[in-house]
Write an enzyme that holds these catalytic residues in place. Structure first.
Site, mmCIF file in Angstrom:
data_model
loop_
_atom_site.group_PDB
_atom_site.id
_atom_site.type_symbol
_atom_site.label_atom_id
_atom_site.label_comp_id
_atom_site.label_asym_id
_atom_site.label_seq_id
_atom_site.Cartn_x
_atom_site.Cartn_y
_atom_site.Cartn_z
ATOM 1 N N THR A 1 0.780 -1.218 -0.125
ATOM 2 C CA THR A 1 0.067 -0.020 0.117
ATOM 3 C C THR A 1 0.824 1.473 -0.170
ATOM 4 O OG1 THR A 1 -1.885 -0.922 1.088
ATOM 5 C CG2 THR A 1 -1.631 1.151 1.375
ATOM 6 N N SER B 1 1.318 -7.444 -0.906
ATOM 7 C CA SER B 1 1.979 -8.500 -0.069
ATOM 8 C C SER B 1 1.086 -9.842 0.209
ATOM 9 C CB SER B 1 2.698 -7.914 0.991
ATOM 10 O OG SER B 1 1.730 -7.878 2.184
ATOM 11 N N THR C 1 1.539 -4.390 4.341
ATOM 12 C CA THR C 1 1.402 -4.546 5.621
ATOM 13 C C THR C 1 0.940 -6.070 6.093
ATOM 14 O OG1 THR C 1 -0.680 -3.849 5.725
ATOM 15 C CG2 THR C 1 0.857 -2.436 6.232
ATOM 16 N N ASP C 2 0.198 -6.618 4.835
ATOM 17 C CA ASP C 2 -0.521 -7.756 5.079
ATOM 18 C C ASP C 2 0.296 -9.273 5.374
ATOM 19 O OD1 ASP C 2 -2.757 -6.622 4.823
ATOM 20 O OD2 ASP C 2 -3.203 -6.970 2.705
HETATM 21 C C1 SIN Z 1 -0.077 -5.228 0.980
HETATM 22 O O1 SIN Z 1 -0.111 -6.031 2.019
HETATM 23 O O2 SIN Z 1 0.707 -5.137 -0.022
HETATM 24 C C2 SIN Z 1 -1.312 -4.470 0.900
HETATM 25 C C3 SIN Z 1 -1.871 -4.001 1.935
HETATM 26 C C4 SIN Z 1 -1.143 -2.926 2.843
HETATM 27 O O3 SIN Z 1 0.148 -2.686 2.429
HETATM 28 O O4 SIN Z 1 -1.642 -2.336 3.959
#
Ligand code: SIN
Length: 330
Positions: free
Chosen positions: A18, A68, A101-102
């Protein structure tokens, strides 16, 4: 960015997420597409970065560009090779990775588990991220990236850590615990390793050290292996039976046979008697079984005579990574 010869260097590797996401509407913080903006452009959008660097050169490299949730083993392998190559350079003093973050906690744990101690016990590897896309009215990525560079520059910093919303978490402890708020990570019972407060790092605990029992041959093998051992996660819940485990045992193709199961038990790793019976069948079939908990806090205190291995406090997803690595080392 800059790459003056002989200057000390901070390297920033981009993998997507993100933090590199864009939406067609700046007010939209959830309907965006992750992994659209290159890492060099992300760095250009961080105000005051050059003065922060105090003579260090900043190098960037796009290692991947993914959401991710779609993280793949081959990206982890590329990442571990690139991180090792950069950290092996005497003039590189620290490294930052932008990541979604995922699955950030899995990548952080993977790097913690496989990077050579000689590199990460003396230099920091700092993962960072954002919960709002780069196109947001109020993106959190630039601040997180700046704070990650601050941590990477901090004298004495070492080990694999994650920086998000002013908190620094050790790879071993970090866990995403919110679906949309900018402060989306916790270190659970352990608490954060440090805070970044107005540009200053306030350390609460010692910087993390690499696990001691890392065999160099295993690390080299992991960086190039083509087939990863299949390890699945199953969960205990009300009304659970062993059908999922039995199905996994039945549908285990020769090319990718089931090698391990991580069970996310209830409470202190408790397991429904029917699921337990199925896990016992898996053990008899030669599948390794590791017990964890679906609780966000606390570690499973192993019973004296448990037939299933202990996860040593790792969450289900990290225990899965640990078991895959262990199976690969054999
Ligand atoms: C991801 O994990 O690539 C998408 C969600 C995020 O980064 O918060």
């Amino acid at each position: 960015m800059n790459s003056e010869k002989n200057a000390k260097k901070i390297v920033v590797l981009g993998t997507g997420g993100t933090i590199a996401g864009t939406a067609s509407n700046a007010a939209d913080n959830i309907g965006y597409t992750a992994a659209q903006v290159g890492v060099a452009q992300l760095l250009d959008a961080v105000p005051g970065l050059s003065s922060l660097l105090q003579g260090h050169a900043l190098l960037s490299e796009q290692v991947a560009q993914v959401d991710s949730k779609d993280m793949r083993f081959d990206i982890w392998q590329t990442l571990v090779r690139r991180v090792s190559a950069h950290l092996s350079q005497p003039d590189v003093t620290g490294l930052v990775i932008t990541h979604g973050t995922d699955t950030l906690e899995e990548t952080a744990y993977f790097l913690h588990a496989v990077l050579p101690a000689r590199l990460i016990n003396s230099k920091p590897v700092v993962l960072t991220c954002a919960m709002r896309p780069a196109s947001s009215l109020s993106p959190d990525g630039p601040q997180n990236l700046k704070e990650a560079v601050t941590v990477a520059l901090r004298a004495g910093a070492h080990g694999v850590v994650a920086v998000c919303a002013g908190s620094v978490h050790a790879a071993l402890d970090v866990q995403k615990n919110h679906t949309y708020q900018p402060a989306a990570f916790t270190s659970g019972d352990a608490g954060p390793l440090a805070y970044v407060e107005e540009g200053a790092v306030r350390l609460l605990r010692n910087w993390p050290l690499a696990p001691e029992l890392k065999a160099q041959e295993a690390i080299e093998k992991i960086a190039f292996v083509s087939t990863w051992p299949r390890v699945e996660v199953v969960m205990n819940y009300a009304g659970c039976d062993g059908a999922v485990v039995d199905a996994l045992l039945r549908c285990s193709p020769d090319a990718s046979p089931l090698r391990g199961l991580v069970v996310a038990g209830t409470g202190n790793g408790t397991i429904h008697k029917d699921l337990e019976a199925a896990l016992r069948r898996a053990l008899q079939a030669g599948v390794r079984v590791v017990r964890t908990t679906r609780c966000a806090n606390g570690r499973v205190l192993p019973a004296a005579k448990s037939e299933f291995a202990s996860s040593d406090g790792l969450s289900p997803v990290k225990a899965r990574v640990a078991l895959m690595l262990d199976l690969m080392g054999r």
